[in-house]
Design a protein around this motif. Structure first.
Motif, short mmCIF file in Angstrom:
data_model
loop_
_atom_site.label_atom_id
_atom_site.label_comp_id
_atom_site.label_asym_id
_atom_site.label_seq_id
_atom_site.Cartn_x
_atom_site.Cartn_y
_atom_site.Cartn_z
N ARG A 1 0.77 -1.18 0.05
CA ARG A 1 0.05 0.00 0.04
C ARG A 1 0.85 1.13 0.16
O ARG A 1 1.79 1.36 1.01
CB ARG A 1 -0.85 -0.17 1.15
CG ARG A 1 -1.80 1.20 1.58
CD ARG A 1 -2.47 1.06 2.74
NE ARG A 1 -3.21 0.23 3.02
CZ ARG A 1 -4.42 -0.35 3.06
NH1 ARG A 1 -5.15 0.80 2.84
NH2 ARG A 1 -5.28 -1.59 3.13
N ILE A 2 0.74 2.07 -0.98
CA ILE A 2 1.49 3.34 -1.14
C ILE A 2 0.59 4.60 -0.96
O ILE A 2 -0.27 4.68 -1.88
CB ILE A 2 2.14 3.49 -2.36
CG1 ILE A 2 3.45 2.27 -2.38
CG2 ILE A 2 3.16 4.59 -2.52
CD1 ILE A 2 4.15 1.88 -3.62
N ILE A 3 0.75 5.47 -0.27
CA ILE A 3 -0.11 6.71 -0.04
C ILE A 3 0.94 7.65 -0.28
O ILE A 3 1.88 8.24 0.66
CB ILE A 3 -0.73 6.85 1.29
CG1 ILE A 3 -1.48 5.46 1.60
CG2 ILE A 3 -1.64 8.21 1.13
CD1 ILE A 3 -2.05 5.71 2.90
N VAL B 1 4.06 7.67 2.45
CA VAL B 1 4.17 6.41 3.51
C VAL B 1 3.44 5.36 2.69
O VAL B 1 2.77 5.12 1.79
CB VAL B 1 3.24 6.75 4.62
CG1 VAL B 1 1.74 6.75 4.34
CG2 VAL B 1 3.41 5.84 5.70
N SER B 2 4.25 4.15 3.02
CA SER B 2 3.78 2.77 2.54
C SER B 2 3.89 1.70 3.57
O SER B 2 4.63 2.08 4.74
CB SER B 2 5.09 2.57 1.20
OG SER B 2 5.11 3.54 0.66
N GLY B 3 3.41 0.73 3.24
CA GLY B 3 3.39 -0.45 4.22
C GLY B 3 2.85 -1.38 3.57
O GLY B 3 2.09 -1.88 2.53
N TRP C 1 12.05 3.29 7.94
CA TRP C 1 10.92 2.18 8.20
C TRP C 1 11.01 1.65 9.68
O TRP C 1 12.04 1.75 10.28
CB TRP C 1 11.08 1.26 7.09
CG TRP C 1 12.32 0.46 7.16
CD1 TRP C 1 13.37 0.75 6.36
CD2 TRP C 1 12.91 -1.02 7.85
NE1 TRP C 1 14.57 -0.14 6.23
CE2 TRP C 1 14.17 -1.24 7.52
CE3 TRP C 1 12.20 -1.68 8.67
CZ2 TRP C 1 14.59 -2.16 7.70
CZ3 TRP C 1 12.62 -2.71 9.41
CH2 TRP C 1 14.14 -2.93 8.84
N ILE D 1 6.10 -0.40 8.02
CA ILE D 1 5.87 0.79 7.64
C ILE D 1 7.05 1.67 7.28
O ILE D 1 7.82 1.88 8.00
CB ILE D 1 4.95 1.74 8.70
CG1 ILE D 1 3.53 1.02 8.86
CG2 ILE D 1 4.64 2.95 8.31
CD1 ILE D 1 2.49 1.57 10.01
N VAL E 1 8.22 5.47 5.79
CA VAL E 1 7.91 6.98 5.67
C VAL E 1 9.28 7.22 4.62
O VAL E 1 10.13 7.16 5.01
CB VAL E 1 7.83 7.82 7.17
CG1 VAL E 1 7.64 9.20 6.59
CG2 VAL E 1 6.85 7.14 7.77
N VAL F 1 2.77 8.15 9.42
CA VAL F 1 2.08 7.03 10.06
C VAL F 1 0.83 6.83 10.39
O VAL F 1 -0.01 5.84 10.06
CB VAL F 1 3.10 6.49 11.12
CG1 VAL F 1 2.64 5.33 11.74
CG2 VAL F 1 4.57 6.40 10.67
N TYR G 1 -1.36 6.58 7.46
CA TYR G 1 -1.30 5.05 6.80
C TYR G 1 -2.27 4.05 7.90
O TYR G 1 -3.02 3.52 7.11
CB TYR G 1 0.10 4.40 6.84
CG TYR G 1 0.51 3.16 6.67
CD1 TYR G 1 0.38 2.73 5.19
CD2 TYR G 1 0.10 1.94 7.12
CE1 TYR G 1 0.38 1.64 4.61
CE2 TYR G 1 0.19 0.79 6.76
CZ TYR G 1 0.39 0.61 5.70
OH TYR G 1 0.39 -0.64 4.84
N SER H 1 -5.80 4.60 7.25
CA SER H 1 -6.22 3.92 5.79
C SER H 1 -6.43 2.61 5.95
O SER H 1 -7.38 1.65 5.38
CB SER H 1 -5.30 4.32 4.59
OG SER H 1 -3.84 3.51 4.80
#
Length: 119
Positions: free
Chosen positions: A2-4, A17-19, A49, A85, A87, A108, A111, A114
């Motif tokens: 997941r990438i925001i 932010v991704s995770g 991360w 997670i 950043v 964070v 994320y 979401s």
């Protein structure tokens, strides 16, 4: 993963932010490789991360001193285990001082919100 992207902008610096679910440092390394396959993320100044897994807490500041610990504290507070997670920051040319920690926390938080919406 997941990438925001493009969630925070301050004095030229941009954040994303991704995770993803992740159970080990080896999985985290593979997920980071996958994230950096995107040229934009490969050129980022920092991909900090954190991960809490069976092996314990694992973090990497990637040059953004203290960012990994901020991520770990938020993961611990939420009780989120086995989830990486990341950043990402693209440096904008001006020092942010302590605001950079506030931005990591906000990234964070975005994320985690979401994830909550999708569950």
């Amino acid at each position: 993963m997941r990438i925001i992207d493009r969630i925070i902008s301050d004095r030229g610096s941009k954040y994303a932010v991704s995770g993803a679910p992740c159970r080990s440092a080896q999985e985290a390394a593979a997920l980071l490789v996958r994230l950096k396959q995107g040229k934009r993320f490969a050129r980022a100044t920092h991909n900090s991360w954190g991960l809490i897994c069976q092996d314990g807490p694992i973090k990497n500041d990637d040059g953004e001193s203290g960012a990994g610990m901020v991520i770990l504290r938020m993961l611990d507070r939420e009780g989120l285990r086995d989830h990486l997670i990341v950043v990402t920051r693209w440096y904008g040319g001006k020092q942010l001082g302590g605001d950079r920690f506030r931005h990591v926390q906000e990234a964070v938080r975005i994320y985690l919100e979401s994830l909550a919406k999708d569950s």
